[in-house]
Design a protein around this motif. Sequence first.
Motif, mmCIF file in Angstrom:
data_model
loop_
_atom_site.group_PDB
_atom_site.id
_atom_site.type_symbol
_atom_site.label_atom_id
_atom_site.label_comp_id
_atom_site.label_asym_id
_atom_site.label_seq_id
_atom_site.Cartn_x
_atom_site.Cartn_y
_atom_site.Cartn_z
ATOM 1 N N MET A 163 0.854 -1.194 0.000
ATOM 2 C CA MET A 163 0.000 0.000 0.000
ATOM 3 C C MET A 163 0.891 1.245 0.000
ATOM 4 N N VAL A 164 0.540 2.230 -0.814
ATOM 5 C CA VAL A 164 1.379 3.435 -0.898
ATOM 6 C C VAL A 164 1.226 4.299 0.356
ATOM 7 N N LEU A 165 -0.019 4.570 0.749
ATOM 8 C CA LEU A 165 -0.254 5.519 1.840
ATOM 9 C C LEU A 165 -0.448 4.835 3.184
ATOM 10 N N GLY A 166 0.094 5.477 4.231
ATOM 11 C CA GLY A 166 -0.187 5.051 5.596
ATOM 12 C C GLY A 166 -1.371 5.833 6.137
ATOM 13 N N ASP A 167 -1.629 5.671 7.449
ATOM 14 C CA ASP A 167 -2.835 6.287 8.023
ATOM 15 C C ASP A 167 -2.646 7.742 8.441
ATOM 16 N N ARG A 168 -1.391 8.162 8.682
ATOM 17 C CA ARG A 168 -1.186 9.501 9.265
ATOM 18 C C ARG A 168 -0.740 10.527 8.230
ATOM 19 N N ASN A 169 -1.357 11.695 8.279
ATOM 20 C CA ASN A 169 -0.955 12.801 7.402
ATOM 21 C C ASN A 169 -0.539 13.994 8.247
ATOM 22 N N LYS A 170 0.553 14.658 7.867
ATOM 23 C CA LYS A 170 0.926 15.927 8.511
ATOM 24 C C LYS A 170 0.983 16.974 7.411
ATOM 25 N N THR A 171 0.196 18.024 7.537
ATOM 26 C CA THR A 171 0.217 19.055 6.497
ATOM 27 C C THR A 171 1.451 19.926 6.695
ATOM 28 N N LEU A 172 2.291 20.019 5.665
ATOM 29 C CA LEU A 172 3.516 20.810 5.769
ATOM 30 C C LEU A 172 3.319 22.201 5.170
#
Length: 386
Positions: A184-193
């Motif tokens: 899977m490419v994406l994990g569960d956590r996103n941080k907006t930079l």
Amino acid sequence: MEKKECVEKCPYVKKCGACHIGEKSYADELAEKKKWVVENIGKYCDRVNQVAGMYYPYHYRNKVHAVFGKRREEVIAGTYAKGTHNIIPVNDCLIEDTQASAIIQTVTELIKAFRLWIYNEDTGRGLMRHILVRKGASTKQIMVVLVTAQPEFPHKNQFVEKLKAHHPEITTIVQNINGKQTTMVLGDRNKTLYGPGYIEDVLLGLRFRISPGSFYQVNSEQTQVLYKKVVQAAGLTGTETVIDTYCGIGTIGMCMHAKAGRVIGIELNEQAVKDARANARRNNLDHICFIAADATEYMTRMSQNGGHADVIVMDPPRSGSTELFVKAAASLRPRSVIYVSCNPETLGRDLGWFAKEGYIACEAWPIDMFSFTEHIETCVLLSRQK
Ligand code: SAH
């Protein structure tokens, strides 16, 4: 002539395997795609239209993904060679958006300049894994998602500043953390930079917000052809209850809203449901709601509670729907079901289940969203037998 020209244009075609550009003319490809649809659904539907092809079948992909790797100590970004985990560096793909390709090149150079570690699939060590670039075809907003194995991102602020300086067209940058050894490419956590953490696009006059993990059709122009067809096939009069199942960020249901009594959208991915609700508010749509649920479970519950719908739209993933979904959908006694499918094989299987429940496929419209690949989208109108 045409064939030779195309083969020369794409130097990766033999190794990459993601598309078959140059092997046949686009007209032949469309004819073959129609044949493939008929082979799979002809038994249930005797009116399969010609495939609606693309006006310009190149550079249509608004979502571009590349995996980072190393070749002789050089950082590369590209795609896995067909059936392997060997990375082929691709930097001017003929079906992908050109701005997205340029951004991926810049990020690769910045990774070198900042001496960031590339993730190693075998050892599970390293930082930089993938890059995903998404562009709103109509708004021109661009989102860059940098997928890292850990949350710590050395020189993050300088990295972001350099990237923005090279590409002022980028409107948001997100770090996605995927520490799992997975395909899977994406994990569960996103941080907006940088920026809002999502982009927006406009389809049929409606504005849609798209988050990193939400599904959004990759070919915006043909998506509008498809959605217009769905609305037309539904033949709404303004009073109907419509259920839009597998609804993603709510696009199809919202395009039907103006002509429906009320719309209910069902979607499993919670990030997509959040987008869908924000989209309804953004477009001032008040008789639409979204429910985060498994489509089969929701329809079964609705059926057990004696529910009714006038029109059911379904747009499941490649694996298709379930027999339980079809049974539950039929028990709501909709006058029409509109099935949007990206896989003629599972579509054929599911039309067979509908036939057993008394729903007949009246007409099918294949729409090409993915030129030079093996994929074809099909919209089918099913009606309840009298
Ligand atoms: N109709 C939308 C999305 C289609 S893609 C559009 O045109 O953009 C299929 C969608 O089904 C994805 O958003 C996926 O998250 C969702 N999905 C997959 N399995 C599901 C399930 N079991 N129940 C509900 N939704 C599901």
